[in-house]
Design an enzyme around this catalytic site. Structure first.
Site, PDB file in Angstrom:
ATOM      1  N   GLU D 110       0.842  -1.352  -0.140  1.00 12.17           N
ATOM      2  CA  GLU D 110       0.091   0.223  -0.080  1.00 12.17           C
ATOM      3  C   GLU D 110       0.798   1.409  -0.010  1.00 12.17           C
ATOM      4  OE1 GLU D 110      -4.449  -0.908   1.763  1.00 12.17           O
ATOM      5  OE2 GLU D 110      -2.928  -0.773   3.376  1.00 12.17           O
ATOM      6  N   HIS D 129      -0.170   5.673   7.649  1.00 16.65           N
ATOM      7  CA  HIS D 129      -1.309   4.838   7.617  1.00 16.65           C
ATOM      8  C   HIS D 129      -1.411   3.394   8.665  1.00 16.65           C
ATOM      9  CE1 HIS D 129      -4.394   2.139   5.872  1.00 16.65           C
ATOM     10  NE2 HIS D 129      -3.459   0.969   5.752  1.00 16.65           N
ATOM     11  N   HIS D 131      -4.472   0.966  11.276  1.00 19.24           N
ATOM     12  CA  HIS D 131      -5.509   0.400  11.304  1.00 19.24           C
ATOM     13  C   HIS D 131      -6.047   0.608  12.871  1.00 19.24           C
ATOM     14  CE1 HIS D 131      -3.765  -2.809   8.275  1.00 19.24           C
ATOM     15  NE2 HIS D 131      -4.180  -1.721   7.700  1.00 19.24           N
ATOM     16  N   HIS D 199     -11.002  -0.119   7.228  1.00 15.08           N
ATOM     17  CA  HIS D 199     -10.029  -0.397   6.846  1.00 15.08           C
ATOM     18  C   HIS D 199      -8.977   0.423   7.799  1.00 15.08           C
ATOM     19  CE1 HIS D 199      -6.539  -0.531   3.719  1.00 15.08           C
ATOM     20  NE2 HIS D 199      -6.182  -0.640   4.856  1.00 15.08           N
TER      21      HIS D 199
END
Lengths: 276, 276, 276, 276
Positions: D110, D129, D131, D199
């Site tokens: 990603e 990024h 979660h 996500h």
């Protein structure tokens, strides 16, 4: 010669560090256990450390054990945070909470809880008093604490709530005399846990590991029930129909709903609390 | 000869490692405490570390203590995360938040909170300012924070909410001048805790351990109340009727509802924060 | 001479400490892995430690792995807290849960769960049984556990609930015989997770890391769903339409919804559990 | 002679242990930072460890930084758990996510998230990024994530939600190509945080510490908001009226609502993550 001196210095430093490390590794010399109580006081120290490490007790709260040689006596730490207790800190009391050694260090103000329960419940060998945050909400609301899974089966017979305001003439929230302690023991009845309104809980066991186990799974159960209530809808609590009688592999237990699984959990609780 | 050289190398390495280990074990040299303040600054350092270790303060927030020798001065760390504070980082201020040493390192922008409270409350000796996540929800909702158990009895008299928007001409959320700090102190009044809308709380005590204790049990209480609200139904909060007057065993306290149990908890908080 | 004696003492102490440190650093000598199972038992030990360290298993619960050389056998620790398991504690069983070595130490009472699932699911290579507190509420309520994010995509096909009361003639909550274990395996069907009412969950994987990964992300997902429910309103769960087929970079997977990301997570889980 | 041999053994063991300890204390040799990027890569390593230690990233998720010397390049770890990243693991990419070294180790699938945001937002220097479990519920419900306290003031301008199903022709939940990454960057717009349905989140900053700080306070804010919602009643969110312009003491910031307090928090986050 210069070389020899160098060695002398290096070796001296090395030896000092070595000895320091060795000494630091030693735990405080355990007090002489009263004759016949074997490793009971060592277990009581470990139990204090476990309950602190598992966040069942913070700086407050306490655990006691009935004497093996004199069922009318019990052992409990002096007024000290459970996470700091060593064998040298354990005091012996009669069931009225009077210390055997009148010249000993300061006692816990709420030691009467322990004596009163030992008086009322001959089969109880260990008592925990805790303010665990997971259980506190249930002491202030009308939602009863109920068993969510098999490790908390000891809650199936019910969890009575002690209201200290009902003890005539008592002032304050602390169970700091025999009158209020006897009232708490009466509320507990033949159950494993009594909630104390705006205060915490009293938890009993057939041995030190049994009481520790009941306290730890009480904590898990309270958190699980809180989450289940938040999910909404009907909750399927454990009932008497879910309980099996103890099997030969389990510890003997006269407490209703006791599952006695602690022999497997105790070593890991101990390893975590004592740094292996 | 070869053997001797071998020893020389081995011993040199050993000595270097030994000395390194010994040096690494030393804590930073404490600054000379101003005459007459004894171990006060050491306690302030420990309090910083405790509040960080107990997650009452993160990289932000602060604790101060009133000077023992000059009640119009107070001590507080320079602009530094509480978990890193040493005695060398403590600065002295007058009650307007002006550093005694104009050439010292950068000060905390919100030090005015402390000075204003010391001005308004002669019996307050220590002040904590925290953004603790458990309390933050109560600064943004209409549900008042209320006492759930005896360790949070200092909440019985009520918990006022400070709204910085009501400070005329003030810009932003920070209490970064004497005008807004005086307004906060006025909101606090004679209470132990004031919530700050969308920001955190100011907590006071009669000593460093008292303020630390109040902050820690405020945190527990907020989490317990949140869980109790989620369980639904009526909640039985502590009221004045539940409080006993302080006993001779307790620390003297002029704060309403203060229970003063910190002498038992402080050593375990300290041991955990300082690595024993 | 005095000097030589001094050295002798210093060096003896040093050597003793050194050897002690070296020995303490060694883990228990791994048992000889049955021929052909390579590092499988080492991985099983690490998996026990990871699941304990990540709070998926407490003193109870267990993980097993199917034998590489005999698909009708599996390996599981003796009756021991997962956080204490070493290679020497691993036992070998047939799919009825009968230990290969009849003179070995005591077995886990619920080992039948593992054998029954290996019997019913040829592609399953590892099984976890857990009482994780995040999942327990979902075993007692009517709200189904559902996938909240891509790491829990293995929940998309659904999460069946096992009710042990429906096993005719069974007493108690434990899956402690082949009849109840076969019933659990039947409830699990071709899914990755089966909830067990008032008890916990059984979780399967295509390898040890896959089962560990599924257990860990099941735990995250349960906590996330509980929070989402508490926020109120409609929840957008993952559905089949959100799933991509496994890519070449991923581990092969025949489990529905499996994402197979564990090769990246396993090393950090292991480092945290084993102290690097 | 016997004595000499004894010393030889003792010293050899000592030296081996000493050297082992010394070597174990060394961190992996940092890779040579590309000319002109100074300590940027060291900061990126520390940021990986902080985000892992603060539970913002688990084994997954990532942080990147724009090159100081070439604004069309960025740096990011190879496909590795953030808690294990060393300087040797950092790779350089162009803004399409193509590695500068085509023969380097495997890249994060990603990484396109990072390149696309650097393309669209010239002032953004670092991207996270994550979660994080606290934020995940808000990606699945209709309740918007909103600012609860001043440390999350960067949420005042709003928090857009990215729906990958709206990216025509895209399969699965992963932002694993430039088309889906450009769509995410477009959803982010000029904000600091974009939620990704089912996500996680993308979080940006004007520097590595700024992005780390935004990620950490986003986590606190999400937990605080969840608790506030559970308390019931109206919630007083922060609005534009609560924000002050950055002061000279703060870091310069062109991000709306950024408070730039990270210089105080970074050292304690680093000390906790790197073991001081």
């Amino acid at each position: 010669m210069r070389m020899k001196n160098y060695w002398r210095v290096a070796l001296t430093i090395g030896a000092v560090v070595t000895i320091t490390v060795v000494l630091a590794g030693q735990t405080a010399k355990p007090a002489q256990a009263p004759a016949g109580n074997g490793t009971l006081l060592d277990d009581l120290v470990v139990a204090n450390r476990i309950l602190s490490n598992e966040n069942i007790l913070d700086g407050l709260g306490h655990i006691s054990v009935r004497s093996l040689t004199n069922p009318n006596h019990f052992f409990q730490s002096r007024d000290l945070a459970p996470g700091l207790v060593t064998a040298a800190d354990i005091l012996e009391y009669d069931l009225d909470g009077t210390p055997v050694n009148p010249k000993g260090p300061a006692s816990v103000r709420e030691r009467f809880i322990h004596g009163a329960i030992y008086k009322a419940r001959p089969n109880v060998k260990s008592v925990v008093h805790s303010h665990m945050p997971s259980v506190l909400p249930f002491t202030d609301v009308t939602t009863p604490l109920r068993p969510m899974y098999h490790m908390a089966a000891f809650l199936v017979p019910g969890v009575p709530l002690f209201e200290i305001r009902n003890v005539q003439g008592h002032v304050g929230m602390l169970v700091d005399d025999n009158t209020s302690a006897d009232a708490l023991a009466k509320t507990l009845g033949d159950k494993t846990v009594a909630l104390m309104r705006g205060h915490g809980a009293a938890i009993v066991g057939l041995s030190i590991p049994d009481a520790v186990s009941n306290a730890i799974f009480l904590d898990v159960n309270a958190r699980v029930q809180s989450q289940a209530v938040a999910l909404g809808g009907n909750i399927h609590y454990l009932t008497q129909a879910d309980l099996a009688p103890p099997t030969p592999n389990q510890q003997p237990s006269a407490l209703p709903g006791s599952q006695g699984y602690y022999p497997r959990s105790w070593p890991i609780w101990k390893a975590k609390a004592m740094g292996k």
